[in-house]
Design a protein around this motif. Structure first.
Motif, PDB file in Angstrom:
ATOM      1  N   MET A 150     -44.292 -22.058   8.602  1.00  9.99           N
ATOM      2  CA  MET A 150     -45.754 -22.181   8.626  1.00  9.99           C
ATOM      3  C   MET A 150     -46.208 -23.505   8.019  1.00  9.99           C
ATOM      4  SD  MET A 150     -46.970 -18.304   7.669  1.00  9.99           S
ATOM      5  CE  MET A 150     -46.543 -16.922   8.733  1.00  9.99           C
ATOM      6  N   PHE A 151     -45.783 -23.772   6.796  1.00 13.75           N
ATOM      7  CA  PHE A 151     -46.234 -24.995   6.131  1.00 13.75           C
ATOM      8  C   PHE A 151     -45.538 -26.226   6.708  1.00 13.75           C
ATOM      9  CE2 PHE A 151     -47.560 -21.798   3.040  1.00 13.75           C
ATOM     10  CZ  PHE A 151     -48.833 -22.253   2.720  1.00 13.75           C
ATOM     11  N   GLY A 152     -44.280 -26.074   7.104  1.00 15.24           N
ATOM     12  CA  GLY A 152     -43.609 -27.183   7.767  1.00 15.24           C
ATOM     13  C   GLY A 152     -44.263 -27.516   9.087  1.00 15.24           C
ATOM     14  N   GLY A 153     -44.668 -26.474   9.820  1.00 13.55           N
ATOM     15  CA  GLY A 153     -45.373 -26.700  11.078  1.00 13.55           C
ATOM     16  C   GLY A 153     -46.698 -27.410  10.872  1.00 13.55           C
ATOM     17  N   ALA A 154     -47.383 -27.075   9.769  1.00 13.94           N
ATOM     18  CA  ALA A 154     -48.634 -27.772   9.451  1.00 13.94           C
ATOM     19  C   ALA A 154     -48.365 -29.238   9.128  1.00 13.94           C
ATOM     20  CB  ALA A 154     -49.329 -27.083   8.284  1.00 13.94           C
ATOM     21  N   GLY A 155     -47.283 -29.491   8.381  1.00 10.73           N
ATOM     22  CA  GLY A 155     -46.914 -30.872   8.082  1.00 10.73           C
ATOM     23  C   GLY A 155     -46.543 -31.647   9.328  1.00 10.73           C
ATOM     24  N   ARG A 156     -45.854 -30.994  10.225  1.00 14.41           N
ATOM     25  CA  ARG A 156     -45.458 -31.657  11.469  1.00 14.41           C
ATOM     26  C   ARG A 156     -46.690 -31.954  12.329  1.00 14.41           C
ATOM     27  NH1 ARG A 156     -40.551 -28.954  14.482  1.00 14.41           N
ATOM     28  NH2 ARG A 156     -42.019 -27.218  14.673  1.00 14.41           N
ATOM     29  N   GLU A 161     -50.281 -36.183  14.355  1.00 11.37           N
ATOM     30  CA  GLU A 161     -51.666 -36.637  14.518  1.00 11.37           C
ATOM     31  C   GLU A 161     -51.897 -38.001  13.884  1.00 11.37           C
ATOM     32  OE1 GLU A 161     -56.247 -35.242  13.361  1.00 11.37           O
ATOM     33  OE2 GLU A 161     -54.567 -33.842  13.117  1.00 11.37           O
ATOM     34  N   HIS A 162     -51.238 -38.252  12.749  1.00 10.32           N
ATOM     35  CA  HIS A 162     -51.523 -39.475  11.979  1.00 10.32           C
ATOM     36  C   HIS A 162     -50.361 -40.461  11.951  1.00 10.32           C
ATOM     37  CE1 HIS A 162     -55.325 -37.866  10.505  1.00 10.32           C
ATOM     38  NE2 HIS A 162     -54.709 -36.731  10.254  1.00 10.32           N
ATOM     39  N   THR A 164     -47.525 -40.091  10.422  1.00  9.46           N
ATOM     40  CA  THR A 164     -47.031 -40.099   9.045  1.00  9.46           C
ATOM     41  C   THR A 164     -45.501 -40.075   9.008  1.00  9.46           C
ATOM     42  OG1 THR A 164     -48.994 -38.813   8.468  1.00  9.46           O
ATOM     43  CG2 THR A 164     -47.243 -38.945   6.817  1.00  9.46           C
ATOM     44  N   ARG A 165     -44.918 -40.885   8.141  1.00 12.15           N
ATOM     45  CA  ARG A 165     -43.470 -40.917   7.979  1.00 12.15           C
ATOM     46  C   ARG A 165     -42.964 -39.660   7.272  1.00 12.15           C
ATOM     47  NH1 ARG A 165     -43.313 -46.363   4.680  1.00 12.15           N
ATOM     48  NH2 ARG A 165     -45.460 -45.680   4.266  1.00 12.15           N
ATOM     49  N   LYS A 166     -41.772 -39.215   7.631  1.00 14.78           N
ATOM     50  CA  LYS A 166     -41.177 -38.086   6.930  1.00 14.78           C
ATOM     51  C   LYS A 166     -41.013 -38.381   5.451  1.00 14.78           C
ATOM     52  CE  LYS A 166     -38.463 -35.755  10.535  1.00 14.78           C
ATOM     53  NZ  LYS A 166     -37.102 -35.250  10.882  1.00 14.78           N
ATOM     54  N   GLU A 167     -40.693 -39.622   5.129  1.00 12.64           N
ATOM     55  CA  GLU A 167     -40.475 -39.991   3.732  1.00 12.64           C
ATOM     56  C   GLU A 167     -41.726 -39.808   2.875  1.00 12.64           C
ATOM     57  OE1 GLU A 167     -37.396 -41.878   6.206  1.00 12.64           O
ATOM     58  OE2 GLU A 167     -39.596 -41.785   6.339  1.00 12.64           O
ATOM     59  N   THR A 168     -42.887 -39.801   3.506  1.00 11.99           N
ATOM     60  CA  THR A 168     -44.124 -39.598   2.753  1.00 11.99           C
ATOM     61  C   THR A 168     -44.126 -38.229   2.090  1.00 11.99           C
ATOM     62  OG1 THR A 168     -45.348 -41.097   4.194  1.00 11.99           O
ATOM     63  CG2 THR A 168     -46.637 -39.490   2.951  1.00 11.99           C
ATOM     64  N   PHE A 169     -43.635 -37.219   2.807  1.00 13.68           N
ATOM     65  CA  PHE A 169     -43.545 -35.887   2.219  1.00 13.68           C
ATOM     66  C   PHE A 169     -42.509 -35.882   1.096  1.00 13.68           C
ATOM     67  CE2 PHE A 169     -45.030 -35.416   6.565  1.00 13.68           C
ATOM     68  CZ  PHE A 169     -46.110 -34.568   6.420  1.00 13.68           C
ATOM     69  N   GLY A 170     -41.410 -36.596   1.299  1.00 15.52           N
ATOM     70  CA  GLY A 170     -40.396 -36.687   0.264  1.00 15.52           C
ATOM     71  C   GLY A 170     -40.903 -37.337  -1.011  1.00 15.52           C
ATOM     72  N   LYS A 171     -41.807 -38.311  -0.879  1.00 15.08           N
ATOM     73  CA  LYS A 171     -42.376 -38.976  -2.055  1.00 15.08           C
ATOM     74  C   LYS A 171     -43.102 -37.989  -2.966  1.00 15.08           C
ATOM     75  CE  LYS A 171     -43.109 -42.858  -3.057  1.00 15.08           C
ATOM     76  NZ  LYS A 171     -42.482 -43.716  -4.108  1.00 15.08           N
ATOM     77  N   ILE A 172     -43.685 -36.959  -2.373  1.00 18.28           N
ATOM     78  CA  ILE A 172     -44.378 -35.948  -3.182  1.00 18.28           C
ATOM     79  C   ILE A 172     -43.379 -35.202  -4.053  1.00 18.28           C
ATOM     80  CG2 ILE A 172     -45.639 -33.768  -3.035  1.00 18.28           C
ATOM     81  CD1 ILE A 172     -47.014 -34.906  -0.515  1.00 18.28           C
ATOM     82  N   ALA A 173     -42.235 -34.843  -3.470  1.00 22.03           N
ATOM     83  CA  ALA A 173     -41.208 -34.150  -4.246  1.00 22.03           C
ATOM     84  C   ALA A 173     -40.626 -35.054  -5.326  1.00 22.03           C
ATOM     85  CB  ALA A 173     -40.106 -33.656  -3.319  1.00 22.03           C
ATOM     86  N   GLU A 174     -40.475 -36.331  -5.024  1.00 21.54           N
ATOM     87  CA  GLU A 174     -39.985 -37.283  -6.022  1.00 21.54           C
ATOM     88  C   GLU A 174     -40.936 -37.319  -7.214  1.00 21.54           C
ATOM     89  OE1 GLU A 174     -38.598 -41.955  -6.071  1.00 21.54           O
ATOM     90  OE2 GLU A 174     -40.447 -41.408  -5.019  1.00 21.54           O
ATOM     91  N   GLU A 311     -59.900 -37.908   4.771  1.00 22.82           N
ATOM     92  CA  GLU A 311     -59.082 -37.270   5.786  1.00 22.82           C
ATOM     93  C   GLU A 311     -58.323 -38.344   6.562  1.00 22.82           C
ATOM     94  OE1 GLU A 311     -61.115 -34.440   8.214  1.00 22.82           O
ATOM     95  OE2 GLU A 311     -61.537 -33.103   6.528  1.00 22.82           O
ATOM     96  N   GLY A 312     -57.024 -38.132   6.699  1.00 25.74           N
ATOM     97  CA  GLY A 312     -56.162 -39.130   7.316  1.00 25.74           C
ATOM     98  C   GLY A 312     -55.659 -40.169   6.343  1.00 25.74           C
ATOM     99  N   GLY A 313     -56.100 -40.104   5.079  1.00 28.64           N
ATOM    100  CA  GLY A 313     -55.738 -41.123   4.103  1.00 28.64           C
ATOM    101  C   GLY A 313     -54.644 -40.722   3.136  1.00 28.64           C
ATOM    102  N   ALA A 314     -54.008 -39.560   3.357  1.00 35.97           N
ATOM    103  CA  ALA A 314     -53.043 -39.057   2.381  1.00 35.97           C
ATOM    104  C   ALA A 314     -51.816 -39.951   2.251  1.00 35.97           C
ATOM    105  CB  ALA A 314     -52.624 -37.632   2.746  1.00 35.97           C
ATOM    106  N   GLU A 315     -51.343 -40.527   3.359  1.00 37.26           N
ATOM    107  CA  GLU A 315     -50.133 -41.340   3.277  1.00 37.26           C
ATOM    108  C   GLU A 315     -50.341 -42.554   2.375  1.00 37.26           C
ATOM    109  OE1 GLU A 315     -46.511 -42.265   6.074  1.00 37.26           O
ATOM    110  OE2 GLU A 315     -48.356 -43.100   6.940  1.00 37.26           O
ATOM    111  N   ALA A 316     -51.433 -43.257   2.559  1.00 31.66           N
ATOM    112  CA  ALA A 316     -51.717 -44.406   1.697  1.00 31.66           C
ATOM    113  C   ALA A 316     -51.927 -43.969   0.251  1.00 31.66           C
ATOM    114  CB  ALA A 316     -52.946 -45.149   2.213  1.00 31.66           C
ATOM    115  N   PHE A 317     -52.593 -42.835   0.061  1.00 34.02           N
ATOM    116  CA  PHE A 317     -52.830 -42.280  -1.270  1.00 34.02           C
ATOM    117  C   PHE A 317     -51.507 -42.051  -2.000  1.00 34.02           C
ATOM    118  CE2 PHE A 317     -53.761 -38.486  -3.964  1.00 34.02           C
ATOM    119  CZ  PHE A 317     -54.837 -38.970  -4.688  1.00 34.02           C
TER     120      PHE A 317
END
Length: 393
Positions: A150-156, A161-162, A164-174, A311-317
């Motif tokens: 569910m949440f992975g599908g939302a991320g995908r 849509e934007h 976004t690089r996969k590594e962006t999600f990894g940066k959150i875990a880092e 909205e749409g600005g999360a990657e840069a954030f």
């Protein structure tokens, strides 16, 4: 509800892996006693208790509270999926704000099993049936844990849509692991590099194992009271709840055939809007946030739902480090659900505990300099979202 509600005592246990924890009532006793000592009051002064847990038989709340005392007070059991702890907090706040009680305990605990969450009753329609049906229509279903799908599908969906690089999600875990390395209560306090996070096995695109919160055991508690009660006990300048809102699913959660909407984006956005309006402030004034990062994808979505970025600005954030110390707003200084752990019934009260410590200026190595306004976001599919704004004058 005109009366101000103060948080005069908080407490939590160190979180543990399933099979390595004490009994649920023992964890609840520990958290409750810490909160009572923190408030400087006896349990006999508590007039009501709201007790949250997801996995357990009926009246586990009483069994847990009885460890603190047998005083005959009302004890209400609360079950609202992953937002259970903050739902107990929401009910406790209403009791004080309405004048029904002067001092109330909100308590949450969970003794979880190993492995992914599953349904306990297979002889009836599951409560997440509509969500599963939508997911099947939108992306299909595979053998991965349902919540990760569910949440992975939302991320995908967001990624497509934007761009976004996969590594962006990894940066959150880092960032979560780096914050947790400063938190003695966290389950996983070892820092990880982005490369290590991305190299861990894929659970569901774009999520790897280190981007998913672990099943966890633990307890948290908070003592809430009126101004009159605080004054009577000589408590000056307590942290207080400036605004709070709970929302449930809207039609858009299902009608728009969007995984992002299905996992609670509109619930979160509406609850945050109500809280900002009630408190008379905007998201740019928030110093520190504890938000529901059950998966890195949900943290990314929640930045935008709470108005922390456009909205749409999360990657840069994320890549500009606006979500950590030295940035715009420190998110999940505790390490969040990803690293501190996610004992469902306790999570909302552990978030509350961290933010009260932050506003008191006693969060040790995690302290956010000058923190005066804090925001809490706790989400449960099925669904409920609770957003709480804390202040200290």
């Amino acid at each position: 509800m005109k009366r101000r509600v103060n948080v005069i005592g908080v407490g939590m246990t160190r979180f543990a892996k399933p099979g390595a924890s004490a009994e649920y009532y023992e964890m609840a006793r520990e958290a409750g006693q810490i909160a009572l000592r923190d408030a400087g009051i006896a349990y006999e002064e508590v007039q009501q208790a709201y007790v949250g847990y997801v996995y357990g038989d009926s009246t586990c709340g009483q069994r847990a509270v009885y460890e603190l005392g047998l005083t005959g007070i009302p004890v209400v059991n609360v079950n609202n999926n992953c937002s259970t702890g903050s739902t107990a907090l929401w009910l406790a706040r209403q009791a004080v704000a309405s004048g029904a009680a002067e001092c109330v305990l909100a308590l949450g605990f969970e003794k979880m099993e190993r492995g992914a969450l599953g349904s306990k009753f297979d002889d009836r329609e599951p409560p997440l049936g509509p969500q599963v049906q939508l997911m099947n229509e939108v992306q299909g279903i595979n053998s991965a844990p349902p919540a990760a799908q569910m949440f992975g599908g939302a991320g995908r969906e967001y990624r497509y849509e934007h761009g976004t690089r996969k590594e962006t999600f990894g940066k959150i875990a880092e960032k979560a692991r780096r914050h947790a390395s400063r938190n003695p209560y966290a389950l996983f306090s070892q820092a990880l590099s982005l490369d290590e996070i991305m190299a861990s096995e894929e659970v569901f695109d774009p999520l790897t194992r280190f981007q998913c919160c672990p099943p966890t055991c633990g307890a948290g508690a908070a003592i809430l009271c009126s101004d009159e009660f605080a004054s009577k006990h000589g408590i000056a300048q307590p942290v207080y709840i400036a605004a709070q809102a709970m929302t449930t699913d809207f039609a858009s959660s299902f009608s728009e055939k969007s995984m992002i909407k299905m996992v609670g984006y509109d619930m979160s956005k509406a609850a945050a809007r109500q809280v900002y309006e009630a408190a008379g402030i905007g998201p740019e004034e928030v110093d520190v946030v504890e938000l529901h990062d059950c998966f890195t994808a949900n943290e990314l979505l929640t930045y935008e739902a709470l108005g922390l970025c456009a909205e749409g600005g999360a990657e840069a954030f994320i890549w500009d480090a606006q979500n950590t110390y030295g940035g715009k707003v420190v998110t999940n200084p505790s390490g969040g659900l990803l690293s501190k752990g996610h004992p469902l019934g306790a999570t909302g009260l552990a978030q509350c505990t961290e933010l009260v410590w932050q506003l008191r200026g006693c969060a040790d190595a995690r302290q956010v300099d000058g923190a005066r306004i804090a925001l809490q976001h706790n989400l449960g599919l099925g669904g409920a979202c609770v957003v709480t704004l804390y202040r200290r004058d």
